[in-house]
Design a protein around this motif. Structure first.
Motif, PDB file in Angstrom:
ATOM      1  N   GLY A  36     -69.338 -52.049 -13.928  1.00  0.00           N
ATOM      2  CA  GLY A  36     -69.113 -52.467 -15.307  1.00  0.00           C
ATOM      3  C   GLY A  36     -67.935 -51.755 -15.954  1.00  0.00           C
ATOM      4  O   GLY A  36     -67.206 -52.344 -16.749  1.00  0.00           O
ATOM      5  N   ARG A  37     -67.744 -50.474 -15.604  1.00  0.00           N
ATOM      6  CA  ARG A  37     -66.632 -49.716 -16.195  1.00  0.00           C
ATOM      7  C   ARG A  37     -65.283 -50.167 -15.665  1.00  0.00           C
ATOM      8  O   ARG A  37     -64.293 -50.183 -16.394  1.00  0.00           O
ATOM      9  CB  ARG A  37     -66.833 -48.219 -15.934  1.00  0.00           C
ATOM     10  CG  ARG A  37     -67.918 -47.573 -16.768  1.00  0.00           C
ATOM     11  CD  ARG A  37     -67.846 -46.061 -16.700  1.00  0.00           C
ATOM     12  NE  ARG A  37     -68.035 -45.572 -15.333  1.00  0.00           N
ATOM     13  CZ  ARG A  37     -69.222 -45.296 -14.806  1.00  0.00           C
ATOM     14  NH1 ARG A  37     -70.323 -45.487 -15.529  1.00  0.00           N
ATOM     15  NH2 ARG A  37     -69.330 -44.836 -13.574  1.00  0.00           N
ATOM     16  N   ILE A  38     -65.233 -50.515 -14.383  1.00  0.00           N
ATOM     17  CA  ILE A  38     -63.941 -50.881 -13.797  1.00  0.00           C
ATOM     18  C   ILE A  38     -63.687 -52.383 -13.839  1.00  0.00           C
ATOM     19  O   ILE A  38     -62.577 -52.829 -13.514  1.00  0.00           O
ATOM     20  CB  ILE A  38     -63.835 -50.391 -12.342  1.00  0.00           C
ATOM     21  CG1 ILE A  38     -64.830 -51.127 -11.445  1.00  0.00           C
ATOM     22  CG2 ILE A  38     -64.044 -48.890 -12.268  1.00  0.00           C
ATOM     23  CD1 ILE A  38     -64.675 -50.801  -9.985  1.00  0.00           C
ATOM     24  N   ALA A  95     -67.306 -52.651 -24.979  1.00  0.00           N
ATOM     25  CA  ALA A  95     -67.933 -51.459 -25.549  1.00  0.00           C
ATOM     26  C   ALA A  95     -68.252 -51.603 -27.037  1.00  0.00           C
ATOM     27  O   ALA A  95     -68.777 -50.674 -27.645  1.00  0.00           O
ATOM     28  CB  ALA A  95     -67.016 -50.251 -25.346  1.00  0.00           C
ATOM     29  N   ASN A 110     -70.475 -57.180 -12.716  1.00  0.00           N
ATOM     30  CA  ASN A 110     -71.396 -56.601 -13.704  1.00  0.00           C
ATOM     31  C   ASN A 110     -70.703 -56.291 -15.023  1.00  0.00           C
ATOM     32  O   ASN A 110     -70.985 -55.279 -15.664  1.00  0.00           O
ATOM     33  CB  ASN A 110     -72.049 -55.330 -13.149  1.00  0.00           C
ATOM     34  CG  ASN A 110     -73.341 -54.996 -13.872  1.00  0.00           C
ATOM     35  OD1 ASN A 110     -74.111 -55.880 -14.235  1.00  0.00           O
ATOM     36  ND2 ASN A 110     -73.578 -53.706 -14.109  1.00  0.00           N
ATOM     37  N   LEU A 111     -69.781 -57.152 -15.444  1.00  0.00           N
ATOM     38  CA  LEU A 111     -69.131 -56.986 -16.742  1.00  0.00           C
ATOM     39  C   LEU A 111     -70.169 -57.149 -17.853  1.00  0.00           C
ATOM     40  O   LEU A 111     -70.968 -58.088 -17.816  1.00  0.00           O
ATOM     41  CB  LEU A 111     -68.028 -58.031 -16.910  1.00  0.00           C
ATOM     42  CG  LEU A 111     -67.247 -57.985 -18.221  1.00  0.00           C
ATOM     43  CD1 LEU A 111     -66.352 -56.749 -18.272  1.00  0.00           C
ATOM     44  CD2 LEU A 111     -66.404 -59.248 -18.383  1.00  0.00           C
ATOM     45  N   LYS A 166     -61.986 -54.045 -22.233  1.00  0.00           N
ATOM     46  CA  LYS A 166     -62.724 -52.785 -22.210  1.00  0.00           C
ATOM     47  C   LYS A 166     -63.305 -52.463 -23.586  1.00  0.00           C
ATOM     48  O   LYS A 166     -64.482 -52.115 -23.715  1.00  0.00           O
ATOM     49  CB  LYS A 166     -61.800 -51.660 -21.762  1.00  0.00           C
ATOM     50  CG  LYS A 166     -62.507 -50.320 -21.565  1.00  0.00           C
ATOM     51  CD  LYS A 166     -61.494 -49.207 -21.325  1.00  0.00           C
ATOM     52  CE  LYS A 166     -60.597 -49.494 -20.143  1.00  0.00           C
ATOM     53  NZ  LYS A 166     -59.640 -48.391 -19.886  1.00  0.00           N
ATOM     54  N   ARG A 167     -62.465 -52.588 -24.612  1.00  0.00           N
ATOM     55  CA  ARG A 167     -62.946 -52.297 -25.967  1.00  0.00           C
ATOM     56  C   ARG A 167     -63.963 -53.332 -26.432  1.00  0.00           C
ATOM     57  O   ARG A 167     -64.955 -52.990 -27.092  1.00  0.00           O
ATOM     58  CB  ARG A 167     -61.767 -52.253 -26.939  1.00  0.00           C
ATOM     59  CG  ARG A 167     -60.838 -51.081 -26.732  1.00  0.00           C
ATOM     60  CD  ARG A 167     -59.888 -50.949 -27.901  1.00  0.00           C
ATOM     61  NE  ARG A 167     -58.965 -49.833 -27.737  1.00  0.00           N
ATOM     62  CZ  ARG A 167     -58.161 -49.384 -28.690  1.00  0.00           C
ATOM     63  NH1 ARG A 167     -58.167 -49.970 -29.889  1.00  0.00           N
ATOM     64  NH2 ARG A 167     -57.363 -48.367 -28.466  1.00  0.00           N
ATOM     65  N   GLU A 205     -57.311 -53.478 -21.821  1.00  0.00           N
ATOM     66  CA  GLU A 205     -57.830 -52.694 -22.954  1.00  0.00           C
ATOM     67  C   GLU A 205     -58.631 -53.567 -23.917  1.00  0.00           C
ATOM     68  O   GLU A 205     -59.641 -53.134 -24.471  1.00  0.00           O
ATOM     69  CB  GLU A 205     -56.667 -52.028 -23.693  1.00  0.00           C
ATOM     70  CG  GLU A 205     -57.085 -51.031 -24.756  1.00  0.00           C
ATOM     71  CD  GLU A 205     -57.773 -49.804 -24.189  1.00  0.00           C
ATOM     72  OE1 GLU A 205     -58.438 -49.102 -24.969  1.00  0.00           O
ATOM     73  OE2 GLU A 205     -57.653 -49.549 -22.967  1.00  0.00           O
ATOM     74  N   GLY A 252     -73.344 -49.553 -13.195  1.00  0.00           N
ATOM     75  CA  GLY A 252     -72.577 -48.843 -14.214  1.00  0.00           C
ATOM     76  C   GLY A 252     -71.130 -48.649 -13.812  1.00  0.00           C
ATOM     77  O   GLY A 252     -70.208 -48.834 -14.623  1.00  0.00           O
ATOM     78  N   THR A 253     -70.907 -48.291 -12.571  1.00  0.00           N
ATOM     79  CA  THR A 253     -69.542 -48.100 -12.086  1.00  0.00           C
ATOM     80  C   THR A 253     -68.769 -49.407 -12.100  1.00  0.00           C
ATOM     81  O   THR A 253     -67.624 -49.463 -12.563  1.00  0.00           O
ATOM     82  CB  THR A 253     -69.557 -47.527 -10.654  1.00  0.00           C
ATOM     83  OG1 THR A 253     -70.254 -46.288 -10.655  1.00  0.00           O
ATOM     84  CG2 THR A 253     -68.146 -47.314 -10.144  1.00  0.00           C
TER      85      THR A 253
END
Length: 218
Positions: A45-47, A183, A118-119, A179-180, A176, A42-43
């Motif tokens: 994937g976020r970064i 998500a 882990n994207l 990231k968007r 961005e 999870g970490t």
């Protein structure tokens, strides 16, 4: 112009300062970040969007000093400046060659490195698209920075200090988009801004870089 592009591509491949070095740095970053941050998916994937874009940016930065330095040292830049070809076109061709040697390979290999970080699967397409739109701006801005330090001995550090602030908007909007997209959110605004930066850089900075080269060659 075609002959100049072919020459720069051959020189970049022979010198080993573009294709191989950029990809090696990109790969090392993608391998080392999970070791430093930890294996928690999870970490990572976020970064991942920011890390991949920072890696691409720094990999492009590694070979910027070669854009004009070799031509300046052997006198080719003086010949190019006095040739019938406009100096603005010379700058554009050299930026294109830098992008083909660094930006294109980084764009193609980025999804593979996204697996290491882990994207999320939804972000792979947006990662490729954002890099395809944003890396040309990195090369053009880098060519402008390289033109400013032509003739400066050991100007690599100065070049980095000049170029990195100009890279920030591209980095922000590129990350961005990924990231968007990962998500499942709307990506139109950052994507259009990223494309706008690339178009503006391609339209304006070759003229500024050519002016800087003329001043440095006097």
């Amino acid at each position: 112009m075609g002959a100049l592009l072919s020459r720069d591509l051959r020189l970049a491949m022979r010198a080993g300062g573009g294709f191989g070095l950029g990809l090696a740095f990109f790969l090392l970053l993608a391998v080392l970040v999970p070791l430093g941050v930890g294996p928690e998916g999870g970490t990572l994937g976020r970064i991942a969007p920011g890390i991949l874009w920072v890696g691409a940016l720094l990999a492009c930065l590694l070979s910027l000093d070669r854009i004009f330095a070799l031509d300046f040292e052997d006198g080719s830049l003086d010949l190019l400046a006095t040739s019938p070809m406009p100096l603005e076109a010379v700058v554009a061709v050299k930026a294109l060659a830098h992008w083909m040697v660094t930006g294109v390979p980084l764009t193609l290999v980025a999804p593979v490195l996204g697996v290491l970080l882990n994207l999320p699967v939804e972000g792979y397409g947006w990662l490729v698209l954002s890099l395809a739109l944003g890396t040309p701006a990195l090369s053009v801005i880098g060519a402008f920075g390289a033109a400013l330090v032509v003739g400066v001995k050991r100007g690599g550090l100065l070049l980095s200090l000049l170029v990195l602030p100009l890279y920030v908007p591209t980095l922000i909007f590129g990350a961005e988009v990924v990231k968007r997209g990962a998500a499942g959110l709307e990506v139109a605004v950052p994507l259009l801004l990223l494309a706008g930066i690339t178009l503006a850089a391609g339209a304006l900075l070759p003229f500024a870089a050519a002016a800087a080269i003329r001043i440095n060659l006097r």
